[in-house]
Scaffold this motif. Structure first.
Motif, PDB file in Angstrom:
ATOM      1  N   THR A   1       0.836  -1.160  -0.176  1.00 61.54           N
ATOM      2  CA  THR A   1      -0.090   0.256  -0.092  1.00 61.54           C
ATOM      3  C   THR A   1       1.036   1.269  -0.093  1.00 61.54           C
ATOM      4  O   THR A   1       1.947   1.350   0.329  1.00 61.54           O
ATOM      5  N   THR A   2       0.497   2.445  -0.741  1.00 60.35           N
ATOM      6  CA  THR A   2       1.003   3.536  -0.572  1.00 60.35           C
ATOM      7  C   THR A   2      -0.009   4.747  -0.957  1.00 60.35           C
ATOM      8  O   THR A   2      -0.975   4.319  -1.447  1.00 60.35           O
ATOM      9  N   THR A   3       0.499   5.802  -0.471  1.00 56.13           N
ATOM     10  CA  THR A   3      -0.572   6.881  -0.526  1.00 56.13           C
ATOM     11  C   THR A   3       0.215   8.062  -1.555  1.00 56.13           C
ATOM     12  O   THR A   3       1.546   8.321  -1.467  1.00 56.13           O
TER      13      THR A   3
ATOM     14  N   SER B   1      -0.205  11.747  -3.516  1.00 56.47           N
ATOM     15  CA  SER B   1      -1.123  13.164  -3.297  1.00 56.47           C
ATOM     16  C   SER B   1      -1.461  13.511  -4.603  1.00 56.47           C
ATOM     17  O   SER B   1      -1.283  14.688  -5.095  1.00 56.47           O
TER      18      SER B   1
ATOM     19  N   GLU C   1      -8.338   4.243  -3.841  1.00 58.79           N
ATOM     20  CA  GLU C   1      -9.384   4.672  -2.781  1.00 58.79           C
ATOM     21  C   GLU C   1      -8.957   6.340  -2.359  1.00 58.79           C
ATOM     22  O   GLU C   1      -7.769   6.450  -2.072  1.00 58.79           O
TER      23      GLU C   1
ATOM     24  N   ALA D   1      -7.858   8.873  -0.241  1.00 55.99           N
ATOM     25  CA  ALA D   1      -7.050   8.822   1.132  1.00 55.99           C
ATOM     26  C   ALA D   1      -7.719   9.391   2.217  1.00 55.99           C
ATOM     27  O   ALA D   1      -8.329  10.637   1.947  1.00 55.99           O
TER      28      ALA D   1
ATOM     29  N   ARG E   1      -6.134  13.520   1.256  1.00 58.00           N
ATOM     30  CA  ARG E   1      -4.665  13.597   1.244  1.00 58.00           C
ATOM     31  C   ARG E   1      -4.495  12.986  -0.193  1.00 58.00           C
ATOM     32  O   ARG E   1      -3.148  12.675  -0.309  1.00 58.00           O
TER      33      ARG E   1
ATOM     34  N   THR F   1      -4.545   9.786  -3.084  1.00 55.12           N
ATOM     35  CA  THR F   1      -5.116   8.483  -3.351  1.00 55.12           C
ATOM     36  C   THR F   1      -4.449   7.299  -2.513  1.00 55.12           C
ATOM     37  O   THR F   1      -3.305   7.399  -2.360  1.00 55.12           O
ATOM     38  N   GLU F   2      -5.086   6.409  -1.727  1.00 50.14           N
ATOM     39  CA  GLU F   2      -4.544   5.259  -1.300  1.00 50.14           C
ATOM     40  C   GLU F   2      -4.751   4.010  -2.415  1.00 50.14           C
ATOM     41  O   GLU F   2      -5.421   3.661  -2.961  1.00 50.14           O
ATOM     42  N   ILE F   3      -3.374   3.814  -2.636  1.00 46.50           N
ATOM     43  CA  ILE F   3      -3.062   2.571  -3.754  1.00 46.50           C
ATOM     44  C   ILE F   3      -2.994   1.453  -2.817  1.00 46.50           C
ATOM     45  O   ILE F   3      -2.106   1.107  -2.024  1.00 46.50           O
ATOM     46  N   ARG F   4      -3.860   0.188  -3.152  1.00 52.83           N
ATOM     47  CA  ARG F   4      -3.788  -1.171  -2.439  1.00 52.83           C
ATOM     48  C   ARG F   4      -3.436  -2.214  -3.690  1.00 52.83           C
ATOM     49  O   ARG F   4      -4.447  -2.330  -4.489  1.00 52.83           O
TER      50      ARG F   4
ATOM     51  N   LYS G   1       4.968   6.217  -7.082  1.00 55.94           N
ATOM     52  CA  LYS G   1       4.626   7.329  -6.310  1.00 55.94           C
ATOM     53  C   LYS G   1       5.354   8.510  -6.993  1.00 55.94           C
ATOM     54  O   LYS G   1       4.785   9.586  -6.996  1.00 55.94           O
TER      55      LYS G   1
END
Length: 312
Positions: free
Chosen positions: A139-141, A143, A223, A225, A229, A231-234, A270
């Motif tokens: 998982t990573t977020t 911006s 999804e 964040a 903040r 997007t959260e990528i799973r 990212k």
């Protein structure tokens, strides 16, 4: 059952497996049809016991040819290895008790069988399916908004920009693509994949199609964040790791650990999503071609000489 059918289909198209099948056929026919003549060619004479042994070996070779050219299975390859060891034992005995006539031919036959044994062992080891089902998650977020991040990932032909082991992704249809990747220990694999589920801005799921060198599947979810903040990528990847637990340990030892690969890939994604490029470091100015270099140094602009070297 479906996996077994896929494995059989791959072995039927395998040049080495088919080559060994034809080798068995070419060796078996003369040994069964003319055992005395074949024994004389080997320099061991045509005594009844030699003819009987030659005929038995010929029958074994024809059985192996039938298996390898019909419905190949690793058992036939291991059967060849066992037969090779028997042949070497008989030839060693023949050399020990040789009367000197045709000795050169017997020595040559022993050398040839030894080389063939090495080939058979290699084929049996590499074609025996010993795999461990793997499931990787990361998982990573980023911006950036979900729609923008989804669109960037959806451009499949750009995936090699951040996935270090991908050499090429080529879109072949509305829901299909062809992938080529490097693998541990200098190997390479190729496969075709199909998109199995897609929700714009939210989800991409895929799986390899029949005949893939490594069966794999996975999904990427995008999804919003928390706190706006970005997007959260799973990411979830599933595949069979060749070589089982031993292969996994060896790959980790040589710097090919799958979990770390995925984390590194997401880190590079990212960077691309947020800055438009992957930040190179002094330790690896050439990007993924230099991924084995350690230690890494703080990122800084490349000099003109370094830039020329990286683009060479």
């Amino acid at each position: 059952m479906k996996t077994d059918i896929r494995s059989t289909s791959r072995r039927q198209r395998d040049p080495l497996v088919r080559g060994l099948g034809w080798a068995s056929a070419l060796l078996g026919v003369p040994q069964v049809v003319a055992p005395a003549g074949f024994a004389r060619v080997l320099g061991v004479g045509d005594a009844p016991r030699h003819r009987s042994a030659t005929t038995a070996v010929g029958v074994r070779e024809l059985a192996a040819a039938t298996g390898l050219l019909g419905r190949p299975h690793p058992a036939w390859l291991w059967g060849r290895v066992g037969g090779d060891l028997m042949d070497l034992t008989m030839l060693s005995r023949a050399l020990k008790n040789h009367n000197g006539r045709g000795l050169g031919r017997t020595v040559a036959a022993t050398v040839a069988v030894t080389a063939l044994t090495v080939t058979d062992v290699y084929a049996a080891v590499t074609r025996t399916r010993r795999s461990t089902p793997m499931e990787l998650t990361a998982t990573t977020t980023v911006s950036r908004p979900p729609d923008e991040v989804y669109a960037l990932w959806r451009d499949l032909e750009r995936l090699p920009d951040f996935m270090a082991h991908l050499e090429e992704v080529r879109v072949t249809g509305p829901r299909t693509s062809h992938w080529r990747a490097s693998a541990p220990f200098g190997k390479a694999v190729e496969w075709d994949a199909e998109t199995t589920e897609e929700v714009a801005g939210r989800l991409i799921a895929w799986r390899s199609v029949d005949g893939a060198g490594i069966d794999n599947s996975g999904e990427v979810r995008f999804e919003p964040a928390p706190g706006g903040r970005g997007t959260e990528i799973r990411v979830t990847l599933r595949y069979d790791l060749p070589g089982g637990a031993l292969g996994q340990a060896a790959a980790r030892y040589f710097g090919e650990e799958p979990h770390q690969q995925l984390d590194d890939d997401l880190r590079r994604f990212k960077q691309i999503a947020e800055t438009g490029e992957v930040v190179r470091s002094e330790g690896a100015p050439g990007g993924k071609r230099a991924r084995g270099e350690f230690p890494q140094h703080p990122a800084r602009p490349l000099t003109e000489d370094e830039l020329k070297e990286a683009l060479a």
